[in-house]
Write an enzyme that holds these catalytic residues in place. Structure first.
Site, PDB file in Angstrom:
ATOM      1  N   HIS A  96     -12.902  99.512 -66.322  1.00 63.67           N
ATOM      2  CA  HIS A  96     -11.898  98.461 -66.490  1.00 63.67           C
ATOM      3  C   HIS A  96     -10.615  99.113 -66.992  1.00 63.67           C
ATOM      4  O   HIS A  96     -10.664 100.131 -67.681  1.00 63.67           O
ATOM      5  CB  HIS A  96     -12.398  97.416 -67.493  1.00 63.67           C
ATOM      6  CG  HIS A  96     -11.762  96.076 -67.325  1.00 63.67           C
ATOM      7  ND1 HIS A  96     -12.318  95.079 -66.540  1.00 63.67           N
ATOM      8  CD2 HIS A  96     -10.622  95.561 -67.835  1.00 63.67           C
ATOM      9  CE1 HIS A  96     -11.538  94.014 -66.581  1.00 63.67           C
ATOM     10  NE2 HIS A  96     -10.493  94.286 -67.356  1.00 63.67           N
ATOM     11  N   ASP A 175     -13.221  83.558 -71.495  1.00 62.84           N
ATOM     12  CA  ASP A 175     -12.181  84.518 -71.096  1.00 62.84           C
ATOM     13  C   ASP A 175     -11.317  83.942 -69.983  1.00 62.84           C
ATOM     14  O   ASP A 175     -10.106  84.161 -69.949  1.00 62.84           O
ATOM     15  CB  ASP A 175     -12.795  85.852 -70.662  1.00 62.84           C
ATOM     16  CG  ASP A 175     -11.714  86.886 -70.365  1.00 62.84           C
ATOM     17  OD1 ASP A 175     -10.872  87.122 -71.255  1.00 62.84           O
ATOM     18  OD2 ASP A 175     -11.683  87.428 -69.247  1.00 62.84           O
ATOM     19  N   ARG A 182      -3.040  83.413 -72.266  1.00 62.14           N
ATOM     20  CA  ARG A 182      -2.312  84.538 -72.876  1.00 62.14           C
ATOM     21  C   ARG A 182      -1.142  84.955 -72.004  1.00 62.14           C
ATOM     22  O   ARG A 182      -0.086  85.354 -72.481  1.00 62.14           O
ATOM     23  CB  ARG A 182      -3.254  85.741 -73.062  1.00 62.14           C
ATOM     24  CG  ARG A 182      -4.106  85.633 -74.316  1.00 62.14           C
ATOM     25  CD  ARG A 182      -5.202  86.666 -74.302  1.00 62.14           C
ATOM     26  NE  ARG A 182      -4.701  88.016 -74.238  1.00 62.14           N
ATOM     27  CZ  ARG A 182      -5.315  89.019 -73.603  1.00 62.14           C
ATOM     28  NH1 ARG A 182      -6.459  88.831 -72.975  1.00 62.14           N
ATOM     29  NH2 ARG A 182      -4.803  90.218 -73.591  1.00 62.14           N
ATOM     30  N   SER A 197     -11.385  90.388 -74.571  1.00 59.91           N
ATOM     31  CA  SER A 197     -11.294  89.947 -73.177  1.00 59.91           C
ATOM     32  C   SER A 197     -12.026  90.929 -72.262  1.00 59.91           C
ATOM     33  O   SER A 197     -12.855  90.550 -71.432  1.00 59.91           O
ATOM     34  CB  SER A 197      -9.809  89.850 -72.788  1.00 59.91           C
ATOM     35  OG  SER A 197      -9.663  89.747 -71.406  1.00 59.91           O
ATOM     36  N   LYS A 201     -16.456  90.542 -70.791  1.00 64.13           N
ATOM     37  CA  LYS A 201     -16.861  90.582 -69.373  1.00 64.13           C
ATOM     38  C   LYS A 201     -17.935  91.642 -69.169  1.00 64.13           C
ATOM     39  O   LYS A 201     -18.903  91.449 -68.438  1.00 64.13           O
ATOM     40  CB  LYS A 201     -15.634  90.864 -68.484  1.00 64.13           C
ATOM     41  CG  LYS A 201     -14.609  89.729 -68.490  1.00 64.13           C
ATOM     42  CD  LYS A 201     -13.527  89.909 -67.442  1.00 64.13           C
ATOM     43  CE  LYS A 201     -12.326  90.717 -67.847  1.00 64.13           C
ATOM     44  NZ  LYS A 201     -11.411  90.069 -68.801  1.00 64.13           N
TER      45      LYS A 201
HETATM   46  N1  URA Z   1      -7.863  93.292 -68.727  1.00 60.32           N
HETATM   47  C1  URA Z   1      -8.568  92.249 -69.243  1.00 60.32           C
HETATM   48  O1  URA Z   1      -9.586  91.855 -68.701  1.00 60.32           O
HETATM   49  N2  URA Z   1      -8.092  91.670 -70.344  1.00 60.32           N
HETATM   50  C2  URA Z   1      -6.997  92.086 -70.978  1.00 60.32           C
HETATM   51  O2  URA Z   1      -6.655  91.508 -71.983  1.00 60.32           O
HETATM   52  C3  URA Z   1      -6.272  93.178 -70.444  1.00 60.32           C
HETATM   53  C4  URA Z   1      -6.744  93.777 -69.308  1.00 60.32           C
END
Ligand code: URA
Length: 484
Positions: A96, A175, A182, A197, A201
């Site tokens: 990620h 999320d 956000r 966040s 996931k």
């Molecule tokens: N990716 C995400 O899933 N969340 C964030 O806050 C920033 C990048």
């Protein structure tokens, strides 16, 4: 699949304004209070105004590591937590990014890892702030569906080895709500909110190993290495506490990654990477992040060996084959997926569509390209329709930019350096001016540009890429990486 219950110890529910007040005044929130809050978000009983106020209070007052860990756990438990066959456990991996400009790494890396035998149940995100999201990029492909149930994800992992999906009412719903809020409340760059966040996931995915691309620089959420390092540390600490073998790679984000920015154009560039071509910086990041993951999950004896295996899947077409299979399995018609997978660039454009107009900007003077700043480019593309200013707003996938020059290249006044793809609104003079400001020229001789990777953070501390890739370095001693 597990359906998480409300959890013990909720007691009598605290009032939401009282919790907002508490965080606003700089106090720490108790586990039960965070659970109450997240459940209210997921159930839709928190008003948008209250959510915005709480996000801003967290953005301004922060959260300590324990609060962040609880927030992450509760967000992961706001939906279903995925379950996988026992014999997949060591193979379940993911990557990620904290968000950059031109960052199409996931599009190439997920299928490359699948081609190496890994299972990649990637829950990704949409654009945040000026950065574009992997989900939005994939939606540039007609028919691609980011909505997949846990059962469908399992079948995608059985058939293809990877999938890329979005948060939903079933998967990390908290999320899904907070992420888009956000984006429109100036609370994107909050260390605990980013940590929770991203990791909620990954906790819901139930992966064993995770590599995080933490960007720093003028076009990243944090502009300097010093400011991004605490985020990387927070991600590695919380990820490890969740039982995920977590590594963070700090990478530069001043100029765009690769030569193309914008959803459709980035899919095209990812396809180049998937067939062993394309920009060197993109390939380096894909192979390095993939090499780390193969090493973390024990599929390679060193990061260098892992990177070589990832590179081989790009060069022999196996990663591209997985990408094509993933497109088809996630709803793209077979002939369109084939045209994208094996067609020419022109055939690929026919599938993705081309913006109505293109304009090339010319260098205003002679010089050596020292930098192409990503932020002004991203902001202009955002205004031209590539980004959102309101939740749920549609975006124009065909808006984008192609860099026609590379850092270190000598440029003569009047030569084209960027091509902008747009529909309406047309490029305005202030936008042309902002774009011209992105080209930083120096009068000096060409120089070697620095690589994207600055530092690698393991649960035990930082290493350089050379140390990890080197023949001795961490070589075969994966034991130095304590993975639970
Ligand atoms: N990716 C995400 O899933 N969340 C964030 O806050 C920033 C990048």
């Amino acid at each position: 699949m597990e359906q998480p219950g409300p959890g013990p110890g909720l007691g009598s529910a605290p009032s939401l304004p009282a919790l907002i007040r508490k965080k606003r005044d700089g106090e720490r929130l108790q586990d039960t209070e965070i659970r109450h809050l997240v459940q209210a978000v997921a159930r839709g009983t928190l008003q948008e105004g209250q959510m915005g106020a709480m996000l801003m209070a967290i953005r301004l007052r922060g959260m300590d590591l324990e609060e962040t860990l609880t927030l992450t756990r509760e967000m992961a438990a706001s939906g279903r937590v995925l379950e996988w066959p026992e014999d997949w456990q060591r193979l379940l991996v993911d990557k990620h990014s904290t968000g950059g400009v031109g960052d199409k790494v996931s599009l190439a890396l997920a299928p490359a890892l699948a081609a190496c035998g890994c299972k990649v149940p990637m829950i990704s995100g949409r654009g945040l702030g000026h950065t574009a999201g992997t989900l939005d990029k994939l939606e540039a492909v007609p028919g691609f569906s980011i909505s997949q149930s846990p059962e469908q994800m399992r079948s995608l992992l059985e058939q293809v080895g990877c999938c890329i999906v979005g948060q939903s009412e079933e998967l990390v719903p908290a999320d899904k709500v907070l992420y888009s809020l956000r984006d429109v409340t100036a609370t994107v760059d909050s260390l605990p909110l980013i940590t929770a966040s991203i990791l909620s996931k990954k906790a819901a995915e139930k992966v064993s190993a995770l590599v995080l691309d933490v960007k720093f620089g003028s076009a990243a959420l944090y502009t300097s290495l010093e400011r991004a390092r605490p985020l990387a540390q927070s991600l590695v600490s919380v990820g490890s506490r969740l039982g995920i073998c977590t590594v963070a790679v700090l990478t530069r984000m001043d100029g765009p990654l690769g030569q193309r920015v914008g959803h459709s154009l980035e899919v095209l560039e990812a396809l180049q990477c998937l067939e062993g071509r394309g920009p060197a910086d993109l390939r380096q990041l894909v192979t390095t992040l993939g090499g780390c993951l193969l090493w973390q999950c024990g599929q390679a004896s060193s990061v260098g060996q892992g990177a070589t295996r990832i590179a081989a899947t790009l060069d022999d077409g196996s990663a591209r084959g997985r990408f094509q299979a993933m497109l088809q399995a996630q709803g793209v018609e077979a002939d369109l997926a084939r045209a994208l997978g094996t067609g020419t660039e022109e055939q690929r454009f026919q599938v993705l569509g081309r913006a109505g107009a293109q304009e090339e900007l010319l260098a205003a003077q002679d010089g050596t390209v020292q930098q192409v700043e990503a932020l002004p480019i991203a902001r202009v593309l955002h205004e031209l329709g590539a980004g959102r200013t309101q939740q749920g707003q549609p975006i124009n996938h065909r808006v984008g930019a192609e860099l026609l020059v590379a850092v270190g290249q000598r440029l003569v006044k009047g030569s084209p350096w960027i091509r902008i793809h747009y529909d309406t609104p047309e490029l305005s003079d202030p936008q042309r001016h902002a774009l011209q400001g992105a080209l930083v020229l120096a009068s000096s001789e060409p120089f070697a540009p620095s690589g994207k990777v600055a530092e690698i953070l393991l649960p035990q501390g930082s290493r350089s890429l050379e140390e990890l890739m080197g023949e001795q370095g961490l070589g075969s001693s994966r034991a130095q990486l304590s993975c639970t």
